[in-house]
Design an enzyme around this catalytic site. Structure first.
Site, PDB file in Angstrom:
ATOM      1  N   ASP A  34       1.131 -94.985 -22.752  1.00  0.00           N
ATOM      2  CA  ASP A  34       2.185 -95.349 -23.692  1.00  0.00           C
ATOM      3  C   ASP A  34       3.415 -94.492 -23.385  1.00  0.00           C
ATOM      4  OD1 ASP A  34       3.307 -96.543 -26.110  1.00  0.00           O
ATOM      5  OD2 ASP A  34       2.985 -94.588 -27.039  1.00  0.00           O
ATOM      6  N   ASP A  36       6.833 -93.936 -25.850  1.00  0.00           N
ATOM      7  CA  ASP A  36       7.465 -93.193 -26.945  1.00  0.00           C
ATOM      8  C   ASP A  36       6.415 -92.376 -27.698  1.00  0.00           C
ATOM      9  OD1 ASP A  36       9.420 -92.259 -28.590  1.00  0.00           O
ATOM     10  OD2 ASP A  36       9.760 -94.122 -29.661  1.00  0.00           O
ATOM     11  N   ASP A 238      -0.124 -92.359 -28.791  1.00  0.00           N
ATOM     12  CA  ASP A 238       0.030 -91.469 -29.940  1.00  0.00           C
ATOM     13  C   ASP A 238      -0.164 -92.171 -31.273  1.00  0.00           C
ATOM     14  OD1 ASP A 238       2.602 -92.841 -29.505  1.00  0.00           O
ATOM     15  OD2 ASP A 238       3.297 -91.593 -31.161  1.00  0.00           O
TER      16      ASP A 238
END
Length: 365
Positions: A34, A36, A238
Protein backbone atom coordinates in the site's frame (compact mmCIF):
# COMPACT_ATOMS: atom_id res chain seq x y z
CA UNK A 1 8.16 -20.67 7.11
CA UNK A 2 9.88 -21.47 10.38
CA UNK A 3 7.74 -20.95 13.44
CA UNK A 4 9.24 -20.01 16.77
CA UNK A 5 9.68 -22.85 19.24
CA UNK A 6 6.87 -23.25 21.70
CA UNK A 7 7.79 -22.92 25.36
CA UNK A 8 7.00 -25.66 27.86
CA UNK A 9 3.46 -25.36 29.13
CA UNK A 10 2.51 -22.82 26.46
CA UNK A 11 0.21 -23.26 23.50
CA UNK A 12 0.10 -21.25 20.30
CA UNK A 13 -2.86 -18.92 20.00
CA UNK A 14 -4.64 -18.76 16.64
CA UNK A 15 -4.50 -15.04 15.70
CA UNK A 16 -1.04 -13.45 15.88
CA UNK A 17 0.57 -16.75 16.81
CA UNK A 18 2.88 -17.21 13.85
CA UNK A 19 6.53 -16.34 14.22
CA UNK A 20 9.82 -16.62 12.36
CA UNK A 21 13.31 -17.60 13.50
CA UNK A 22 14.83 -15.61 10.62
CA UNK A 23 13.86 -12.27 9.08
CA UNK A 24 10.16 -12.06 8.24
CA UNK A 25 10.95 -11.07 4.65
CA UNK A 26 12.54 -14.47 3.95
CA UNK A 27 9.14 -16.15 4.18
CA UNK A 28 7.90 -14.41 1.01
CA UNK A 29 9.06 -13.73 -2.53
CA UNK A 30 6.50 -11.05 -3.43
CA UNK A 31 5.19 -7.94 -1.70
CA UNK A 32 1.99 -6.00 -2.51
CA UNK A 33 2.57 -2.64 -0.84
CA UNK A 34 0.00 0.00 0.00
CA UNK A 35 1.10 3.62 -0.36
CA UNK A 36 -0.49 6.28 1.85
CA UNK A 37 0.39 5.59 5.48
CA UNK A 38 2.93 2.92 4.53
CA UNK A 39 5.36 4.51 2.07
CA UNK A 40 4.34 8.14 2.36
CA UNK A 41 2.11 10.54 4.22
CA UNK A 42 0.95 13.24 1.84
CA UNK A 43 3.94 14.20 -0.28
CA UNK A 44 6.62 13.10 2.19
CA UNK A 45 7.99 9.66 3.01
CA UNK A 46 7.17 7.65 6.10
CA UNK A 47 10.53 7.76 7.92
CA UNK A 48 12.71 4.83 6.89
CA UNK A 49 10.15 3.19 4.58
CA UNK A 50 11.87 3.91 1.23
CA UNK A 51 15.18 2.59 2.61
CA UNK A 52 13.57 -0.69 3.66
CA UNK A 53 11.80 -1.16 0.34
CA UNK A 54 15.00 -0.40 -1.57
CA UNK A 55 16.86 -3.06 0.41
CA UNK A 56 14.12 -5.64 -0.06
CA UNK A 57 14.15 -5.07 -3.80
CA UNK A 58 17.93 -5.34 -3.99
CA UNK A 59 17.74 -8.65 -2.13
CA UNK A 60 15.42 -10.13 -4.74
CA UNK A 61 11.94 -9.53 -3.37
CA UNK A 62 9.48 -8.58 -6.10
CA UNK A 63 7.39 -5.54 -5.15
CA UNK A 64 4.33 -3.86 -6.64
CA UNK A 65 2.50 -0.88 -5.23
CA UNK A 66 -1.29 -1.18 -5.15
CA UNK A 67 -3.53 1.84 -4.75
CA UNK A 68 -7.25 2.55 -4.67
CA UNK A 69 -6.51 5.92 -6.25
CA UNK A 70 -7.92 5.63 -9.77
CA UNK A 71 -7.39 9.22 -10.82
CA UNK A 72 -3.59 9.18 -11.08
CA UNK A 73 -1.70 7.45 -13.86
CA UNK A 74 0.68 4.66 -12.78
CA UNK A 75 3.54 6.77 -14.16
CA UNK A 76 2.54 9.64 -11.87
CA UNK A 77 2.54 7.33 -8.86
CA UNK A 78 5.94 5.97 -9.91
CA UNK A 79 7.29 9.51 -10.24
CA UNK A 80 6.11 10.29 -6.71
CA UNK A 81 7.87 7.20 -5.37
CA UNK A 82 11.01 8.08 -7.34
CA UNK A 83 11.01 11.49 -5.64
CA UNK A 84 11.20 9.67 -2.30
CA UNK A 85 14.31 7.77 -3.34
CA UNK A 86 12.78 4.55 -4.70
CA UNK A 87 13.49 3.11 -8.14
CA UNK A 88 10.02 2.34 -9.47
CA UNK A 89 8.56 2.01 -12.96
CA UNK A 90 4.93 2.41 -13.99
CA UNK A 91 4.77 -1.37 -14.46
CA UNK A 92 5.33 -1.77 -10.71
CA UNK A 93 2.19 0.23 -9.86
CA UNK A 94 -1.27 -1.34 -9.94
CA UNK A 95 -4.26 0.97 -9.61
CA UNK A 96 -7.91 0.25 -8.99
CA UNK A 97 -8.61 1.73 -12.44
CA UNK A 98 -6.45 -1.00 -13.98
CA UNK A 99 -8.23 -3.64 -11.91
CA UNK A 100 -11.58 -2.24 -13.08
CA UNK A 101 -10.54 -2.21 -16.72
CA UNK A 102 -9.29 -5.79 -16.41
CA UNK A 103 -12.63 -6.78 -14.92
CA UNK A 104 -14.49 -5.27 -17.88
CA UNK A 105 -12.12 -6.91 -20.37
CA UNK A 106 -13.18 -10.32 -19.07
CA UNK A 107 -16.85 -9.73 -19.90
CA UNK A 108 -16.72 -7.44 -22.95
CA UNK A 109 -15.25 -8.05 -26.40
CA UNK A 110 -12.29 -5.91 -27.52
CA UNK A 111 -13.31 -2.51 -28.82
CA UNK A 112 -16.43 -2.27 -26.64
CA UNK A 113 -17.43 1.27 -25.81
CA UNK A 114 -16.90 2.20 -22.16
CA UNK A 115 -17.77 5.52 -20.53
CA UNK A 116 -14.70 6.63 -18.54
CA UNK A 117 -16.17 8.46 -15.56
CA UNK A 118 -13.14 9.68 -13.64
CA UNK A 119 -9.66 11.10 -13.95
CA UNK A 120 -6.96 10.36 -16.56
CA UNK A 121 -6.11 7.06 -14.89
CA UNK A 122 -9.52 5.60 -15.75
CA UNK A 123 -9.30 6.31 -19.48
CA UNK A 124 -5.68 5.13 -19.67
CA UNK A 125 -6.54 1.82 -17.99
CA UNK A 126 -9.35 1.14 -20.47
CA UNK A 127 -7.06 1.86 -23.41
CA UNK A 128 -4.46 -0.57 -22.02
CA UNK A 129 -6.91 -3.50 -22.24
CA UNK A 130 -8.22 -2.68 -25.73
CA UNK A 131 -11.55 -1.05 -24.85
CA UNK A 132 -12.87 2.04 -26.63
CA UNK A 133 -12.88 5.03 -24.30
CA UNK A 134 -15.89 7.31 -24.33
CA UNK A 135 -15.32 10.57 -22.47
CA UNK A 136 -18.36 12.14 -20.78
CA UNK A 137 -17.74 15.33 -22.75
CA UNK A 138 -17.26 13.64 -26.15
CA UNK A 139 -19.73 14.27 -29.01
CA UNK A 140 -20.66 10.57 -29.07
CA UNK A 141 -21.46 10.29 -25.39
CA UNK A 142 -25.18 9.88 -26.06
CA UNK A 143 -24.62 6.89 -28.32
CA UNK A 144 -24.99 3.47 -26.75
CA UNK A 145 -22.11 2.37 -24.51
CA UNK A 146 -21.50 -1.12 -23.20
CA UNK A 147 -20.20 -0.20 -19.76
CA UNK A 148 -19.30 2.53 -17.29
CA UNK A 149 -16.03 2.50 -15.34
CA UNK A 150 -16.31 4.92 -12.43
CA UNK A 151 -13.34 6.27 -10.54
CA UNK A 152 -12.60 9.51 -8.76
CA UNK A 153 -12.22 12.53 -11.03
CA UNK A 154 -11.66 15.97 -9.55
CA UNK A 155 -12.92 17.70 -12.72
CA UNK A 156 -16.19 15.78 -13.16
CA UNK A 157 -19.35 17.84 -13.66
CA UNK A 158 -23.06 17.36 -13.05
CA UNK A 159 -23.48 16.72 -16.78
CA UNK A 160 -20.91 13.91 -16.58
CA UNK A 161 -22.93 12.14 -13.89
CA UNK A 162 -26.11 12.66 -15.88
CA UNK A 163 -24.47 10.94 -18.86
CA UNK A 164 -23.43 8.02 -16.66
CA UNK A 165 -26.93 7.74 -15.16
CA UNK A 166 -28.41 7.58 -18.66
CA UNK A 167 -26.22 4.66 -19.71
CA UNK A 168 -26.65 2.82 -16.43
CA UNK A 169 -30.42 3.18 -16.71
CA UNK A 170 -30.15 1.63 -20.18
CA UNK A 171 -28.36 -1.42 -18.78
CA UNK A 172 -24.66 -0.66 -19.24
CA UNK A 173 -22.29 -2.84 -17.18
CA UNK A 174 -21.11 -0.85 -14.16
CA UNK A 175 -17.76 -1.24 -12.45
CA UNK A 176 -16.51 1.11 -9.73
CA UNK A 177 -12.82 1.33 -8.99
CA UNK A 178 -13.34 1.72 -5.26
CA UNK A 179 -15.92 2.75 -2.69
CA UNK A 180 -13.83 4.89 -0.34
CA UNK A 181 -16.20 7.35 1.32
CA UNK A 182 -13.57 10.00 1.93
CA UNK A 183 -10.43 11.39 0.32
CA UNK A 184 -7.73 12.68 2.72
CA UNK A 185 -6.43 16.12 1.73
CA UNK A 186 -4.03 18.49 3.45
CA UNK A 187 -6.91 20.39 5.07
CA UNK A 188 -9.04 17.37 6.05
CA UNK A 189 -11.47 14.94 4.38
CA UNK A 190 -13.20 15.49 1.03
CA UNK A 191 -15.83 13.21 -0.55
CA UNK A 192 -14.22 10.11 -2.01
CA UNK A 193 -15.28 7.98 -4.95
CA UNK A 194 -17.68 6.03 -2.76
CA UNK A 195 -19.74 9.14 -2.13
CA UNK A 196 -20.24 9.62 -5.87
CA UNK A 197 -20.90 5.91 -6.39
CA UNK A 198 -23.74 6.14 -3.86
CA UNK A 199 -25.10 9.20 -5.64
CA UNK A 200 -25.44 7.20 -8.86
CA UNK A 201 -26.61 4.04 -7.08
CA UNK A 202 -29.47 5.93 -5.45
CA UNK A 203 -30.34 7.52 -8.78
CA UNK A 204 -30.41 4.38 -10.95
CA UNK A 205 -31.42 1.93 -8.21
CA UNK A 206 -28.61 -0.56 -8.81
CA UNK A 207 -25.16 -1.31 -7.47
CA UNK A 208 -21.80 -1.55 -9.25
CA UNK A 209 -19.17 -4.24 -9.12
CA UNK A 210 -16.41 -2.76 -6.92
CA UNK A 211 -12.84 -3.93 -7.59
CA UNK A 212 -10.66 -1.88 -5.23
CA UNK A 213 -9.81 -2.61 -1.62
CA UNK A 214 -11.34 -4.18 0.45
CA UNK A 215 -12.45 -6.36 -2.45
CA UNK A 216 -10.17 -9.00 -3.93
CA UNK A 217 -9.71 -7.99 -7.63
CA UNK A 218 -7.08 -5.29 -7.03
CA UNK A 219 -4.97 -7.69 -5.00
CA UNK A 220 -5.42 -10.45 -7.58
CA UNK A 221 -4.29 -8.05 -10.30
CA UNK A 222 -1.25 -7.19 -8.19
CA UNK A 223 -0.35 -10.87 -7.70
CA UNK A 224 -0.70 -11.44 -11.44
CA UNK A 225 1.66 -8.53 -12.04
CA UNK A 226 4.18 -9.93 -9.56
CA UNK A 227 4.05 -13.46 -10.92
CA UNK A 228 4.60 -14.90 -7.45
CA UNK A 229 2.55 -17.73 -5.92
CA UNK A 230 -0.22 -16.34 -3.67
CA UNK A 231 1.07 -18.35 -0.71
CA UNK A 232 4.44 -16.61 -1.07
CA UNK A 233 2.98 -13.14 -1.51
CA UNK A 234 2.58 -10.72 1.38
CA UNK A 235 0.23 -7.72 1.40
CA UNK A 236 1.27 -4.79 3.59
CA UNK A 237 -1.04 -1.95 4.60
CA UNK A 238 -1.97 0.43 7.39
CA UNK A 239 -5.78 0.27 7.19
CA UNK A 240 -7.74 -2.68 8.52
CA UNK A 241 -10.91 -1.92 6.58
CA UNK A 242 -9.27 -1.71 3.15
CA UNK A 243 -5.72 -3.11 3.04
CA UNK A 244 -6.03 -5.98 5.50
CA UNK A 245 -9.62 -6.86 4.61
CA UNK A 246 -8.71 -6.88 0.92
CA UNK A 247 -5.76 -9.18 1.51
CA UNK A 248 -7.93 -11.58 3.50
CA UNK A 249 -10.55 -11.53 0.72
CA UNK A 250 -7.85 -12.43 -1.81
CA UNK A 251 -6.44 -15.22 0.37
CA UNK A 252 -3.10 -13.49 0.99
CA UNK A 253 -1.06 -13.23 4.16
CA UNK A 254 -1.12 -9.67 5.44
CA UNK A 255 1.06 -7.46 7.58
CA UNK A 256 -0.54 -4.55 9.40
CA UNK A 257 2.02 -1.75 9.83
CA UNK A 258 1.16 0.84 12.47
CA UNK A 259 2.57 3.89 10.68
CA UNK A 260 -0.78 5.05 9.29
CA UNK A 261 -4.21 6.04 10.52
CA UNK A 262 -5.23 2.89 12.41
CA UNK A 263 -3.86 2.39 15.91
CA UNK A 264 -3.85 -0.95 17.81
CA UNK A 265 -7.24 -0.34 19.45
CA UNK A 266 -8.84 -0.09 16.01
CA UNK A 267 -8.59 -3.87 15.65
CA UNK A 268 -10.99 -4.32 18.56
CA UNK A 269 -13.12 -1.29 17.75
CA UNK A 270 -14.02 -2.56 14.29
CA UNK A 271 -13.47 -6.28 14.78
CA UNK A 272 -15.32 -8.31 12.15
CA UNK A 273 -13.39 -11.55 12.32
CA UNK A 274 -10.67 -10.23 10.03
CA UNK A 275 -7.24 -10.48 11.68
CA UNK A 276 -3.88 -9.64 10.05
CA UNK A 277 -1.27 -12.37 9.85
CA UNK A 278 1.44 -10.12 11.25
CA UNK A 279 1.50 -6.83 13.21
CA UNK A 280 4.55 -4.54 13.00
CA UNK A 281 5.35 -1.00 14.10
CA UNK A 282 7.39 -0.09 11.01
CA UNK A 283 8.51 -1.62 7.73
CA UNK A 284 11.99 -2.19 9.19
CA UNK A 285 10.52 -5.13 11.12
CA UNK A 286 10.19 -7.03 7.84
CA UNK A 287 13.97 -7.40 8.13
CA UNK A 288 13.84 -8.87 11.64
CA UNK A 289 12.73 -12.15 13.24
CA UNK A 290 9.11 -11.99 14.34
CA UNK A 291 8.15 -13.19 17.82
CA UNK A 292 4.92 -15.17 18.02
CA UNK A 293 2.31 -14.85 20.75
CA UNK A 294 2.07 -17.81 23.12
CA UNK A 295 -0.61 -18.57 25.68
CA UNK A 296 -0.42 -20.39 29.00
CA UNK A 297 -3.00 -20.34 31.78
CA UNK A 298 -4.73 -17.27 30.39
CA UNK A 299 -1.49 -15.27 30.07
CA UNK A 300 -0.31 -14.20 26.62
CA UNK A 301 3.39 -13.67 26.07
CA UNK A 302 5.46 -12.26 23.22
CA UNK A 303 9.26 -12.04 23.54
CA UNK A 304 8.91 -11.80 27.31
CA UNK A 305 6.12 -9.22 27.32
CA UNK A 306 2.99 -10.44 29.11
CA UNK A 307 -0.70 -9.55 28.95
CA UNK A 308 -3.89 -10.93 30.40
CA UNK A 309 -7.49 -9.87 30.70
CA UNK A 310 -8.86 -9.65 34.24
CA UNK A 311 -12.07 -8.30 35.70
CA UNK A 312 -10.36 -4.92 36.00
CA UNK A 313 -9.32 -4.80 32.34
CA UNK A 314 -6.10 -5.50 30.44
CA UNK A 315 -3.05 -6.10 32.62
CA UNK A 316 0.30 -5.65 30.88
CA UNK A 317 3.86 -6.41 31.98
CA UNK A 318 6.35 -5.21 29.34
CA UNK A 319 9.27 -7.19 30.73
CA UNK A 320 12.17 -7.25 28.23
CA UNK A 321 9.91 -7.01 25.17
CA UNK A 322 9.80 -4.15 22.70
CA UNK A 323 6.60 -2.06 22.66
CA UNK A 324 5.28 -3.70 19.47
CA UNK A 325 5.70 -7.15 21.05
CA UNK A 326 3.71 -6.05 24.09
CA UNK A 327 1.06 -4.73 21.72
CA UNK A 328 0.86 -8.14 20.02
CA UNK A 329 0.42 -9.88 23.37
CA UNK A 330 -2.26 -7.41 24.44
CA UNK A 331 -4.16 -7.66 21.16
CA UNK A 332 -4.05 -11.45 21.33
CA UNK A 333 -5.41 -11.46 24.89
CA UNK A 334 -8.30 -9.18 23.93
CA UNK A 335 -9.01 -11.00 20.67
CA UNK A 336 -9.19 -14.25 22.61
CA UNK A 337 -12.07 -12.84 24.68
CA UNK A 338 -13.88 -11.44 21.68
CA UNK A 339 -13.51 -14.53 19.50
CA UNK A 340 -14.56 -16.85 22.32
CA UNK A 341 -17.77 -14.81 22.64
CA UNK A 342 -17.70 -15.27 26.37
CA UNK A 343 -19.12 -12.54 28.63
CA UNK A 344 -16.19 -11.04 30.51
CA UNK A 345 -17.49 -7.80 31.96
CA UNK A 346 -14.55 -6.06 30.29
CA UNK A 347 -14.91 -3.28 27.76
CA UNK A 348 -12.35 -4.64 25.29
CA UNK A 349 -12.41 -1.52 23.13
CA UNK A 350 -11.53 0.70 26.06
CA UNK A 351 -8.97 -1.81 27.30
CA UNK A 352 -7.32 -1.82 23.88
CA UNK A 353 -6.84 1.94 23.97
CA UNK A 354 -4.03 1.57 26.49
CA UNK A 355 -2.08 -0.30 23.80
CA UNK A 356 -2.11 2.79 21.57
CA UNK A 357 0.09 4.69 23.97
CA UNK A 358 2.75 1.99 24.02
CA UNK A 359 3.89 2.91 20.53
CA UNK A 360 4.05 6.67 21.05
CA UNK A 361 7.61 7.81 20.44
CA UNK A 362 8.74 4.28 19.62
CA UNK A 363 9.69 3.40 16.03
CA UNK A 364 9.44 -0.30 16.86
CA UNK A 365 12.73 -1.04 15.14
Amino acid sequence: MAATDETVGAEVLGPLARGTTGPLRTAYSGLVCDLDGVVYRGAGAVPGAPDVLRRLGSEGMRIVYATNNASRLPSEVADHLESLGLRVTAAEVVTSAQAGAAELATCLPPGSRVLALGGPGVAAALTEVGLDVVAPSSPGVNEQTDAVLQGLGRELTVADFEAAARHLTNGAVWVATNADDTLPLEWGLAPGNGAYVRLLADTVDREPRVVGKPHAPLYRAAVDRLGTPPQLTLAVGDRLDTDIAGAVAAGLDSVWVLTGVHRPSELLRRFDGCVPTWVIASLSELEQPYAAVLRADGVFTCAGGRARVSTSGLEVDPGPARPIEVVRAGLAALLDRVMARQPSGVDVERAAEQLDGLLEGSPGA
